[in-house]
Scaffold this motif. Structure first.
Motif, mmCIF file in Angstrom:
data_model
loop_
_atom_site.group_PDB
_atom_site.id
_atom_site.type_symbol
_atom_site.label_atom_id
_atom_site.label_comp_id
_atom_site.label_asym_id
_atom_site.label_seq_id
_atom_site.Cartn_x
_atom_site.Cartn_y
_atom_site.Cartn_z
ATOM 1 N N ASP A 153 0.828 -1.203 0.000
ATOM 2 C CA ASP A 153 0.000 0.000 0.000
ATOM 3 C C ASP A 153 0.865 1.257 0.000
ATOM 4 N N ARG A 156 2.248 1.753 -3.439
ATOM 5 C CA ARG A 156 1.192 2.222 -4.341
ATOM 6 C C ARG A 156 0.934 3.718 -4.120
ATOM 7 N N ARG A 157 0.856 4.126 -2.858
ATOM 8 C CA ARG A 157 0.614 5.540 -2.553
ATOM 9 C C ARG A 157 1.791 6.416 -2.948
#
Length: 206
Positions: A153, A156-157
């Motif tokens: 995550d 991805r961010r």
């Protein structure tokens, strides 16, 4: 293994530490057991030594934990919870800036590899417990997967399209460096962990 060997200067928690004595018995037992399991293994550590290091006794230990195995499971869960604290720490330091958080993660894991805590309790227990159907393997697998999801995550961010692949690559570098640091000596390839992680991030970010 003798009691003298277990009361080694390399052990981080000592029964004579005032700050440790002031903690509740359950917390002292968990901290002592975690450190002993991590540094000496499951089989080499008995409940007597754990209770002694925690400034407690076997009766108190068994009151909080019904068995050594139950204590081990609690240690694994505690270790997993503490490990996940890194994500909030990164957010607090670089709020809303995932790219900086990802690079700060590299600094954090590099520090881990070069610290006295380089050995991972979860990994060590997984290797020592040979039975793949034993319940502790589910605890360990869940903890590792939760960490992987968080790292993915974060990637991805940070704007990485192939976030899962990058997270897996970084995990392999980190876990591999941990193992090599314990076997290859001071000049081993783990010395290049930080550069390798940053190069991997740069490659995936293009």
């Amino acid at each position: 293994m003798s009691r003298t060997e277990l009361h080694d200067p390399d052990i981080a928690l000592h029964s004579g530490c005032d700050g440790e004595i002031k903690r509740p018995p359950r917390e002292r037992i968990l901290n002592s057991a975690s450190e002993l399991f991590r540094t000496h293994g499951i089989g080499a550590v008995g409940v007597e030594i754990i209770a002694e290091l925690a400034n407690s006794n076997k009766m108190t230990l068994y009151r909080h934990f019904g068995s050594k195995e139950e204590l081990l499971c609690a240690c694994l869960r505690m270790h997993a919870e503490k490990t996940t604290e890194i994500w909030q720490s990164l957010e607090d330091r670089y709020p809303g800036d995932a790219a900086k958080q990802l690079r700060a993660w590299v600094e954090e894991v590099t520090d881990v590899v070069f610290s006295d805590n380089s050995a991972c309790l979860l990994a060590n227990v997984a290797v020592e417990q040979k039975d793949p159907n034993h319940g502790i393997h589910r605890i360990i697998a869940d903890a590792k997967e939760a960490y992987r999801v968080k790292l993915t995550d974060l990637c991805r961010r940070a704007g990485v399209a192939e976030a899962e692949q990058l997270a897996d690559a970084l995990t392999l570098l980190f876990e591999g460096a941990r193992i090599i640091s314990q076997s290859a000596g001071p000049d081993g390839p783990h010395q290049k962990l930080k550069q390798s992680c940053l190069a991997m991030i740069n490659a995936f970010s293009r």
